[in-house]
Design an enzyme around this catalytic site. Sequence first.
Site, PDB file in Angstrom:
ATOM      1  N   TYR A  14       7.205   3.196  -4.566  1.00 56.13           N
ATOM      2  CA  TYR A  14       8.180   3.825  -3.664  1.00 56.13           C
ATOM      3  C   TYR A  14       7.508   4.703  -2.623  1.00 56.13           C
ATOM      4  O   TYR A  14       8.111   5.085  -1.631  1.00 56.13           O
ATOM      5  CB  TYR A  14       9.147   4.729  -4.433  1.00 56.13           C
ATOM      6  N   ASP A  15       6.257   5.071  -2.862  1.00 56.60           N
ATOM      7  CA  ASP A  15       5.551   6.017  -1.997  1.00 56.60           C
ATOM      8  C   ASP A  15       5.043   5.311  -0.735  1.00 56.60           C
ATOM      9  O   ASP A  15       5.247   4.112  -0.550  1.00 56.60           O
ATOM     10  CB  ASP A  15       4.383   6.649  -2.766  1.00 56.60           C
ATOM     11  N   HIS A  64      10.729  -2.799  -4.458  1.00 54.42           N
ATOM     12  CA  HIS A  64      11.544  -1.888  -5.259  1.00 54.42           C
ATOM     13  C   HIS A  64      12.052  -0.721  -4.423  1.00 54.42           C
ATOM     14  O   HIS A  64      12.426   0.311  -4.951  1.00 54.42           O
ATOM     15  CB  HIS A  64      10.752  -1.375  -6.467  1.00 54.42           C
TER      16      HIS A  64
END
Length: 172
Positions: A81-82, A118
Amino acid sequence: SANSGLPSWTQLIKELEEELPLENEENDNLRIAQYYYNTWGKHRYFQKINEIFNRYSNARPNSIHQEILKIQPSHLITTNYDTLLEDIMNKSIRKYEVIKKNEDIPYIKTKHYLIKMHGDLKEQNIVLKEDDYLDYNDNYFMIATLIKTLVMNHTLLFIGYSLNDSTFNSIF
């Protein structure tokens, strides 16, 4: 990203679990995340996840990211997610479009892209809880289709990735 000091998936779930009134040991990470969401609601769920990742704001791309950059892949697929991967990739001559949601796909202007399958923290569309996995093909139909075309037409290199990921396995 774990090598850069960011929490692993299990560590992230453990932090959510600490705020839940679980009576027995729950081992299913997807259910723990779902239970947190159902107990505290969407706002607090994302607030907590952002709070966790904000503690690691000093994380920087590591040697693995550097090695990926050297390979100069045409496309990248990540479940993170980063922004560490996109930060390092866009320091190179080859620029990558970042696909965080279905709506990004029609606007790709380059031949190279990074798919965040994601989701992304900033978009608040992360895939973490049970419903996210169950509804993946409905919520990320275009991303899933794009990944299928890449799987069929390109060589894949897996780095630091669990082949137990149900969303990728259903696409693959």
